[in-house]
Design a protein around this motif. Structure first.
Motif, mmCIF file in Angstrom:
data_model
loop_
_atom_site.group_PDB
_atom_site.id
_atom_site.type_symbol
_atom_site.label_atom_id
_atom_site.label_comp_id
_atom_site.label_asym_id
_atom_site.label_seq_id
_atom_site.Cartn_x
_atom_site.Cartn_y
_atom_site.Cartn_z
ATOM 1 N N LEU A 107 -70.949 5.141 83.714
ATOM 2 C CA LEU A 107 -70.106 4.592 83.634
ATOM 3 C C LEU A 107 -68.703 4.958 84.143
ATOM 4 N N ALA A 108 -68.564 5.875 82.618
ATOM 5 C CA ALA A 108 -67.931 6.659 83.175
ATOM 6 C C ALA A 108 -67.553 7.753 84.389
ATOM 7 N N GLU A 109 -68.743 8.360 84.940
ATOM 8 C CA GLU A 109 -69.155 9.150 85.919
ATOM 9 C C GLU A 109 -68.685 8.236 86.932
ATOM 10 N N ILE A 110 -69.044 7.001 87.227
ATOM 11 C CA ILE A 110 -68.565 6.108 88.486
ATOM 12 C C ILE A 110 -67.451 6.062 88.582
ATOM 13 N N LEU A 111 -66.982 5.112 87.782
ATOM 14 C CA LEU A 111 -64.743 4.830 87.577
ATOM 15 C C LEU A 111 -64.643 5.868 87.766
ATOM 16 N N SER A 112 -64.845 7.626 87.256
ATOM 17 C CA SER A 112 -63.664 8.664 87.395
ATOM 18 C C SER A 112 -64.060 9.542 88.953
ATOM 19 N N ARG A 113 -65.341 9.161 89.477
ATOM 20 C CA ARG A 113 -65.019 9.522 90.457
ATOM 21 C C ARG A 113 -64.252 8.823 91.723
ATOM 22 N N SER A 114 -64.317 7.695 91.524
ATOM 23 C CA SER A 114 -63.660 6.346 92.055
ATOM 24 C C SER A 114 -62.186 5.782 91.755
ATOM 25 N N THR A 155 -73.586 -1.985 88.474
ATOM 26 C CA THR A 155 -72.328 -1.051 89.315
ATOM 27 C C THR A 155 -73.201 -0.113 89.483
ATOM 28 N N THR A 156 -72.696 0.067 91.253
ATOM 29 C CA THR A 156 -73.514 1.558 91.452
ATOM 30 C C THR A 156 -72.899 3.073 91.419
ATOM 31 N N TYR A 157 -73.725 3.701 91.175
ATOM 32 C CA TYR A 157 -73.220 5.394 91.627
ATOM 33 C C TYR A 157 -72.212 5.538 93.585
ATOM 34 N N ALA A 158 -73.156 4.730 94.275
ATOM 35 C CA ALA A 158 -72.523 4.748 95.539
ATOM 36 C C ALA A 158 -71.132 4.550 95.810
ATOM 37 N N GLY A 159 -70.647 3.518 94.506
ATOM 38 C CA GLY A 159 -69.763 3.128 94.673
ATOM 39 C C GLY A 159 -69.351 1.536 96.009
ATOM 40 N N LYS A 167 -64.358 -4.090 81.785
ATOM 41 C CA LYS A 167 -65.025 -5.588 81.427
ATOM 42 C C LYS A 167 -63.204 -6.271 82.208
ATOM 43 N N LYS A 168 -62.547 -6.350 81.630
ATOM 44 C CA LYS A 168 -61.289 -6.653 81.557
ATOM 45 C C LYS A 168 -60.778 -7.194 82.232
ATOM 46 N N VAL A 169 -60.346 -6.147 83.347
ATOM 47 C CA VAL A 169 -59.754 -6.155 84.643
ATOM 48 C C VAL A 169 -60.421 -6.298 85.839
ATOM 49 N N MET A 170 -61.606 -6.073 86.119
ATOM 50 C CA MET A 170 -63.135 -5.875 87.188
ATOM 51 C C MET A 170 -63.099 -7.496 87.245
ATOM 52 N N PRO A 171 -63.115 -8.248 88.326
ATOM 53 C CA PRO A 171 -64.469 -9.517 88.411
ATOM 54 C C PRO A 171 -65.308 -8.989 88.233
ATOM 55 N N ILE A 172 -66.025 -10.232 88.091
ATOM 56 C CA ILE A 172 -67.518 -10.318 89.036
ATOM 57 C C ILE A 172 -67.002 -11.148 90.516
ATOM 58 N N VAL A 173 -68.356 -9.790 91.347
ATOM 59 C CA VAL A 173 -68.037 -10.130 92.740
ATOM 60 C C VAL A 173 -69.573 -11.252 93.097
ATOM 61 N N THR A 174 -70.052 -11.845 94.361
ATOM 62 C CA THR A 174 -70.266 -12.097 94.946
ATOM 63 C C THR A 174 -70.711 -11.818 96.519
ATOM 64 N N THR A 177 -80.476 5.200 83.564
ATOM 65 C CA THR A 177 -79.267 6.569 84.195
ATOM 66 C C THR A 177 -78.850 6.023 85.889
ATOM 67 N N MET A 178 -79.490 4.899 86.297
ATOM 68 C CA MET A 178 -79.767 4.814 87.856
ATOM 69 C C MET A 178 -78.684 3.726 88.538
ATOM 70 N N ALA A 179 -78.031 2.914 87.100
ATOM 71 C CA ALA A 179 -76.420 2.372 87.596
ATOM 72 C C ALA A 179 -75.985 1.671 86.599
ATOM 73 N N TYR A 180 -75.150 1.509 86.328
ATOM 74 C CA TYR A 180 -74.248 0.237 85.232
ATOM 75 C C TYR A 180 -74.837 -1.030 85.171
ATOM 76 N N PHE A 181 -75.375 -1.545 83.859
ATOM 77 C CA PHE A 181 -76.230 -2.396 84.145
ATOM 78 C C PHE A 181 -75.199 -3.878 83.444
ATOM 79 N N GLU A 182 -75.496 -4.533 83.866
ATOM 80 C CA GLU A 182 -74.716 -5.743 82.837
ATOM 81 C C GLU A 182 -75.580 -7.107 83.385
ATOM 82 N N PHE A 183 -75.471 -8.218 82.847
ATOM 83 C CA PHE A 183 -76.141 -9.302 82.286
ATOM 84 C C PHE A 183 -75.250 -10.283 82.275
#
Length: 530
Positions: free
Chosen positions: A48-55, A423-427, A76-83, A368-374
């Motif tokens: 997650l830190a790598e994804i957010l840093s590069r984005s 949340t994906t590496y592809a950004g 988690k606080k500021v980013m909404p869940i999206v469809t 390591t494939m992505a950041y996962f939440e449930f």
């Protein structure tokens, strides 16, 4: 590793070198799986830190006030869940040629298409070039895992039926299926030696856009190398059934080409013909075998009859429960293996116990494939309330405590069902609801293992009954069991419509039935009681 014996021929020396390389590669792959699953939460924080840093400077994150912060709790606080609907305005801008960093700091190279859920919407998933590296890495773990259960796979080949599909173009980028993207990439076409990807099908036969020519050529090459085949498969179970049906229809032409060392005149592409001719030699003995076994019209065990050294059937991903009876019928009960869990959004994880029964398959998400939440779901409670998935799992406002229901990878509970949030590496995807419902079945070290339950929103509803995908499959499975007394089997089914002309209402389901014997199936004798 033990040293190779002295005084070996060049061929024997080459064999030992390859064996050592394979063993070393397998050990490293298994050590990697052990490490990332033992340190799952640390890996997830790092991802997650790598994804957010590069984005940090992308418009999407700036819009929600993340301001370069890489902390998990802030995200988690500021980013909404999206469809997908929430992402669509940004995706449309990219599709129409906007190259600014809307969702990702790196250039979007193409769209990966998805069929969507039961609504039928064709989704466009933006991706970047390096995602091919990540997908290739997951593929590289498949054979090391499989070698633990079925040794010696490097001594033969896999007969896999792989296909590309048609592409579309937006004003800005090409849009195609994730597998078409992979097969057309240098990662696939120029792949280095790996027993996992030694196929009977030459690349040119896989990359042919015409289904008939591709399937015919791949079957012909697979038959010509029948004694070398140790495992067979496709990406989806339905594709393997289609290959057998194709063989049933065209075995005579295939036999003739094997006998004469020729290729069907419909195969006109010079590169494909050349690739096939490198494999195809006149072989009257093999042609006789094809004729004897196919002419019988008894297709039970046809895989082991024509490809006698086959050890298992590999279905790489997807649901296959409705196809199990046919797969077992054609293979004479060979193990059915489902190796990985993947989608156009992301490649998620592996089946670390590949010889488990299909009904017991669980996937370990690789941290390591992505950041996962449930997002916890309760289908039983939803049914009691007459509700569907959306009504109980729709994301709340940012100030609502319900938004904090999402749990991290290492915090899921055994037996609980969740909707996967990604949340994906592809950004391009941040806290994106994939729509897959998963049930926690256990753990590999600290990484959870999941049983795929169903797709959210794949549901039938006449009168608030909420018949989901799993229930529909079970109904067809139970009803199809009556076909065995007629020496018949269910090939495929489709739900046509809801019939409300009678009380209670019911669903109309059409079946494609394979007749294996002389006993006719009475009309209406096997109607599924949905």
């Amino acid at each position: 590793m033990p040293e190779a014996p002295k005084n070996l021929s060049d061929q024997e020396t080459d064999y030992y070198i390859k064996r050592n390389v394979i063993c070393d590669r397998d050990n490293k792959a298994l050590q990697f799986i052990e490490y990332v699953t033992s340190n799952a939460d640390e890996m997830q924080k790092r991802v997650l830190a790598e994804i957010l840093s590069r984005s940090a400077n992308v418009e999407c994150l700036q819009r929600h006030g993340l301001n370069g912060n890489t902390a998990r709790h802030t995200f988690k606080k500021v980013m909404p869940i999206v469809t997908y609907e929430g992402l669509k305005p940004d995706i449309d801008r990219i599709a129409y040629g906007d190259t600014s960093p809307i969702l990702c700091s790196k250039p979007i190279t193409e769209f990966l298409t998805s069929s969507g859920t039961s609504g039928g919407e064709r989704k466009l998933m933006p991706t970047i070039a390096e995602e091919l590296d990540r997908r290739s890495m997951l593929y590289s773990l498949l054979m090391p895992v499989m070698n633990q259960f079925v040794p010696g796979l490097d001594e033969g080949k896999g007969m896999y039926f792989l296909f590309i599909k048609s592409e579309a173009k937006t004003p800005g980028l090409v849009a195609r299926l994730v597998l078409t993207s992979y097969y057309k990439s240098s990662h696939f076409k120029d792949r280095s030696y790996d027993p996992c990807t030694i196929y009977t099908s030459p690349n040119d036969t896989i990359l042919c856009p015409d289904y008939y020519r591709s399937m015919y050529s791949q079957l012909l090459c697979g038959l010509c190398q029948n004694n070398e085949v140790l495992h067979v498969g496709t990406v989806f179970a339905s594709g393997f059934i289609s290959a057998i049906k194709f063989l049933e229809k065209h075995w005579g032409l295939l036999r003739n080409d094997i006998r004469n060392g020729t290729i069907d005149c419909k195969i006109t592409d010079p590169a494909m013909r050349e690739a096939v001719m490198k494999i195809l030699k006149p072989n009257s003995k093999l042609a006789d075998l094809v004729e004897v076994e196919c002419k019988k019209g008894a297709w039970k065990g046809i895989i082991t009859k024509l490809w006698p050294n086959t050890k298992y059937i590999d279905i790489e991903t997807g649901t296959m429960s409705q196809y199990i009876p046919n797969l077992e019928f054609y293979s004479n009960g060979l193990p059915l293996v489902c190796t990985m869990y993947a989608s156009s959004e992301c490649y998620f994880g592996l089946n670390l116990n590949p010889l488990s029964k299909p009904s017991d398959v669980s996937y370990t998400l690789i941290p390591t494939m992505a950041y996962f939440e449930f997002l916890p779901v309760n289908r039983k409670k939803a049914a009691e309330l007459g509700a569907n998935f959306n009504s109980i799992t729709e994301p709340a406002s940012l100030d609502d405590k319900k938004d904090q229901q999402l749990v991290d990878l290492v915090d899921v509970k055994p037996g609980q069902e969740y909707e996967l949030v990604l949340t994906t590496y592809a950004g391009s995807l941040y806290r994106y609801r994939v729509g897959d419902i998963l049930r926690v079945s256990g753990f590999k070290n600290k990484a959870p293992q999941f049983h795929f339950v169903c797709r959210k929103n794949v549901v039938l509803d006449i009168d608030s009954d909420k018949t989901d995908e799993v229930e529909l499959q079970n109904v067809n499975k139970n009803a199809a069991s009556h076909l065995s007394s007629f020496e018949a089997s269910l090939v495929e089914y489709t739900t046509s419509c809801a019939d409300t002309s009678s009380i209670p209402s019911h669903y109309v389901i059409y079946w494609e039935i394979s007749l294996g014997g002389s006993i006719p199936v009475p009309n209406g004798s096997c109607q599924p009681p949905v």
